[in-house]
Design a protein around this motif. Structure first.
Motif, short mmCIF file in Angstrom:
data_model
loop_
_atom_site.label_atom_id
_atom_site.label_comp_id
_atom_site.label_asym_id
_atom_site.label_seq_id
_atom_site.Cartn_x
_atom_site.Cartn_y
_atom_site.Cartn_z
N SER A 100 -7.48 13.38 -24.76
CA SER A 100 -7.60 13.36 -23.31
C SER A 100 -6.35 12.74 -22.69
O SER A 100 -5.79 11.78 -23.24
CB SER A 100 -8.83 12.57 -22.87
N LEU A 101 -5.93 13.27 -21.56
CA LEU A 101 -4.75 12.75 -20.88
C LEU A 101 -4.92 11.27 -20.57
O LEU A 101 -3.97 10.48 -20.69
CB LEU A 101 -4.50 13.54 -19.59
N GLY A 102 -6.13 10.87 -20.19
CA GLY A 102 -6.38 9.47 -19.85
C GLY A 102 -6.21 8.52 -21.02
O GLY A 102 -6.08 7.30 -20.82
N ASP A 103 -6.21 9.05 -22.27
CA ASP A 103 -6.01 8.19 -23.44
C ASP A 103 -4.55 7.80 -23.63
O ASP A 103 -4.26 6.82 -24.33
CB ASP A 103 -6.50 8.91 -24.71
N VAL A 104 -3.65 8.59 -23.03
CA VAL A 104 -2.22 8.35 -23.25
C VAL A 104 -1.45 8.18 -21.95
O VAL A 104 -0.22 8.12 -21.95
CB VAL A 104 -1.60 9.50 -24.08
N ALA A 105 -2.17 8.10 -20.84
CA ALA A 105 -1.50 7.94 -19.54
C ALA A 105 -2.47 7.34 -18.54
O ALA A 105 -3.68 7.51 -18.64
CB ALA A 105 -0.98 9.28 -19.02
N ASP A 106 -1.92 6.62 -17.56
CA ASP A 106 -2.71 6.15 -16.42
C ASP A 106 -2.70 7.25 -15.36
O ASP A 106 -1.65 7.83 -15.06
CB ASP A 106 -2.11 4.88 -15.82
N VAL A 107 -3.85 7.54 -14.81
CA VAL A 107 -3.98 8.58 -13.79
C VAL A 107 -4.64 7.95 -12.57
O VAL A 107 -5.77 7.46 -12.67
CB VAL A 107 -4.80 9.78 -14.30
N PHE A 108 -3.96 7.95 -11.45
CA PHE A 108 -4.48 7.27 -10.27
C PHE A 108 -3.86 7.85 -9.00
O PHE A 108 -2.85 8.56 -9.05
CB PHE A 108 -4.18 5.77 -10.35
N ASN A 109 -4.48 7.56 -7.87
CA ASN A 109 -3.96 7.99 -6.58
C ASN A 109 -3.04 6.95 -5.98
O ASN A 109 -3.12 5.76 -6.31
CB ASN A 109 -5.11 8.26 -5.60
N GLY A 110 -2.19 7.40 -5.05
CA GLY A 110 -1.35 6.48 -4.31
C GLY A 110 -2.13 5.82 -3.18
O GLY A 110 -3.36 5.86 -3.15
N LYS A 111 -1.40 5.23 -2.25
CA LYS A 111 -2.01 4.50 -1.14
C LYS A 111 -1.32 4.89 0.16
O LYS A 111 -0.11 4.72 0.30
CB LYS A 111 -1.90 2.99 -1.36
N THR A 112 -2.08 5.41 1.10
CA THR A 112 -1.51 5.78 2.40
C THR A 112 -1.64 4.60 3.37
O THR A 112 -2.76 4.17 3.66
CB THR A 112 -2.23 7.00 3.00
N PRO A 113 -0.53 4.07 3.85
CA PRO A 113 -0.62 2.97 4.81
C PRO A 113 -1.09 3.47 6.17
O PRO A 113 -0.81 4.61 6.56
CB PRO A 113 0.83 2.45 4.90
N ALA A 114 -1.83 2.64 6.88
CA ALA A 114 -2.25 2.99 8.23
C ALA A 114 -1.03 3.11 9.13
O ALA A 114 0.03 2.55 8.84
CB ALA A 114 -3.20 1.92 8.77
N LYS A 115 -1.16 3.85 10.21
CA LYS A 115 -0.02 4.03 11.13
C LYS A 115 0.50 2.69 11.63
O LYS A 115 1.70 2.50 11.84
CB LYS A 115 -0.43 4.91 12.31
N SER A 116 -0.42 1.74 11.81
CA SER A 116 -0.01 0.42 12.30
C SER A 116 0.84 -0.34 11.29
O SER A 116 1.55 -1.27 11.64
CB SER A 116 -1.25 -0.41 12.66
N GLU A 117 0.76 0.06 10.01
CA GLU A 117 1.54 -0.61 8.96
C GLU A 117 2.90 0.05 8.74
O GLU A 117 3.75 -0.51 8.06
CB GLU A 117 0.76 -0.58 7.64
N GLN A 118 3.11 1.25 9.29
CA GLN A 118 4.34 1.97 9.03
C GLN A 118 5.46 1.49 9.94
O GLN A 118 5.24 1.14 11.10
CB GLN A 118 4.10 3.48 9.20
N ARG A 119 6.67 1.47 9.39
CA ARG A 119 7.84 0.96 10.08
C ARG A 119 8.97 1.98 10.03
O ARG A 119 8.92 2.96 9.31
CB ARG A 119 8.32 -0.35 9.42
N GLU A 120 10.02 1.73 10.81
CA GLU A 120 11.20 2.60 10.81
C GLU A 120 12.20 2.18 9.74
O GLU A 120 13.16 2.90 9.46
CB GLU A 120 11.87 2.59 12.18
N ALA A 121 11.97 1.02 9.15
CA ALA A 121 12.83 0.53 8.07
C ALA A 121 12.01 -0.44 7.23
O ALA A 121 10.95 -0.91 7.65
CB ALA A 121 14.08 -0.16 8.62
N GLY A 122 12.49 -0.70 6.01
CA GLY A 122 11.78 -1.61 5.13
C GLY A 122 11.60 -1.01 3.76
O GLY A 122 12.52 -0.38 3.21
N HIS A 123 10.41 -1.18 3.18
CA HIS A 123 10.11 -0.64 1.85
C HIS A 123 9.76 0.84 1.99
O HIS A 123 8.87 1.21 2.77
CB HIS A 123 8.94 -1.41 1.23
N PRO A 124 10.42 1.74 1.23
CA PRO A 124 10.20 3.18 1.42
C PRO A 124 8.82 3.64 0.97
O PRO A 124 8.24 3.13 0.02
CB PRO A 124 11.30 3.82 0.56
#
Length: 375
Positions: free
Chosen positions: A2-26
């Motif tokens: 199984s792929l899960g035996d040899v790799a981590d499989v997970f979703n990313g994280k979408t920041p709320a609009k209030s958390e998004q900036r024009e500069a900073g961490h990409p």
């Protein structure tokens, strides 16, 4: 295995609009990767470093394979993938990305990526789509062939070379595509100001299908076949007249011409040539005729007709929209020079297209053989 035996499989994280900036961490969004699976070399969104540090696992690492896991249409889920490089190291992947992070001691990242994008794995992934979502636990259950690590690296190296060849040919085709408008701007950059040009009304013919009879065989060019792509000669359906009745009120004159989408692909243009198909068109298509069709085609690519009922339920061009169209026609000798140069570019595009198709077929064959124990 199984792929899960040899790799981590997970979703990313979408920041709320209030958390998004024009500069900073990409933040790595779906739109930051093109349809060919390449990073566009620029991030469009950022977050504060403190916010990003809360989701350190969801920050992209080189060697991760990212897969589109949600869309408005189920057919698009899983259709885009991205093999992460150093360019995106540390970027926070949004929740629309599903990440596969190999355990490097057991699974080579390149081998994992090529397997995940193989036809067999893609079919298996599509089978896991539920509604309009792809879930990590379902992808983790997929069975992956797992030869020894050295063999994985050998196969990945072979596929790397084949992939590099097709990407190089794809890039060459993109550059050739761009030459069309480059030559137009070089020769007629002052056309809007009237330089070396004569202003007159665009001449055109209209060709609509009605019930009646046609000849033995005909090629149909439909409105939906006319796209904004820099395609010169596209695939169109060929039908036999046996049992089918059509009548066209006017036969299109022989020779190359320009088709203009009337419905479905409103205002889009396509160049046609009798060397490739007969000049008969379906409803929703108009044919323009100027001094030389190559110039007419590129003119309307550069300055598309926008005077149509865009707010209507079914936007369309009609005679009233097209009749007022005026353009600045360059002198014939300039059009002839332009046509000659353009035809050479189009010949290069046709050759590059054939080469790309060949390299795509080679890559697909190698990919199939690599994961079926034949390579």
């Amino acid at each position: 295995m199984s792929l899960g035996d040899v790799a981590d499989v997970f979703n990313g994280k979408t920041p709320a609009k209030s958390e998004q900036r024009e500069a900073g961490h990409p933040v790595l969004k779906i739109r930051d990767v093109d349809d060919g699976g390449r990073f566009r070399e620029k991030f469009g969104s950022f977050v504060d470093q403190d916010y990003a540090s809360q989701f350190s696992k969801k920050q992209v690492l080189p060697g991760d394979t990212l897969i589109l896991n949600a869309a408005h249409n189920a057919d698009y889920v899983g259709s885009k993938s991205f093999f992460a490089t150093e360019d995106v190291r540390g970027a926070l992947a949004t929740g629309e990305w599903l990440l596969v992070r190999p355990n490097h001691r057991r699974l080579d990242p390149g081998f994992a990526h090529y397997w995940l994008t193989s036809a067999a794995a893609q079919a298996a992934i599509r089978d896991q789509v539920k509604g309009i979502h792809l879930y990590p636990k379902d992808v983790a259950r997929l069975n992956i062939p797992l030869p020894p690590l050295d063999e994985q690296r050998r196969l990945a190296a072979i596929l790397d070379k084949a992939d590099a060849l097709r990407r190089k040919r794809k890039r060459a085709l993109e550059l050739l595509d761009g030459l069309t408008q480059s030559i137009f701007l070089e020769m007629f950059g002052d056309i809007a100001c009237g330089g070396n040009s004569i202003k007159k009304k665009a001449e055109f013919n209209t060709h609509d299908w009605h019930e009646g009879i046609i000849g033995d065989q005909i090629v149909l060019q439909r409105g939906k076949d006319i796209t904004k792509k820099e395609a010169i000669f596209g695939d169109v359906p060929v039908i036999s007249s046996g049992g089918i009745s059509f009548y066209h009120n006017e036969k299109i004159a022989p020779g190359p011409g320009v088709l203009l989408g009337r419905k479905g692909s409103v205002g889009n243009v396509h160049f046609t040539d009798t060397d490739f198909w007969p000049h008969d068109t379906t409803l929703y298509v108009k044919e323009f005729r100027g001094n030389l069709p190559e110039f007419v085609y590129c003119y309307f690519k550069r300055f598309p007709i926008e005077n149509y009922e865009a707010s209507a339920a079914n936007p369309s061009l009609n005679r009233n929209n097209i009749h007022p169209v005026k353009t600045l026609w360059p002198k014939l000798n300039l059009q002839e020079r332009f046509s000659s140069r353009l035809r050479k570019v189009w010949l290069g595009i046709n050759n590059a297209t054939a080469q790309l198709a060949s390299s795509e077929a080679l890559f697909a064959s190698l990919q199939h053989r690599a994961f079926s124990g034949q390579l």
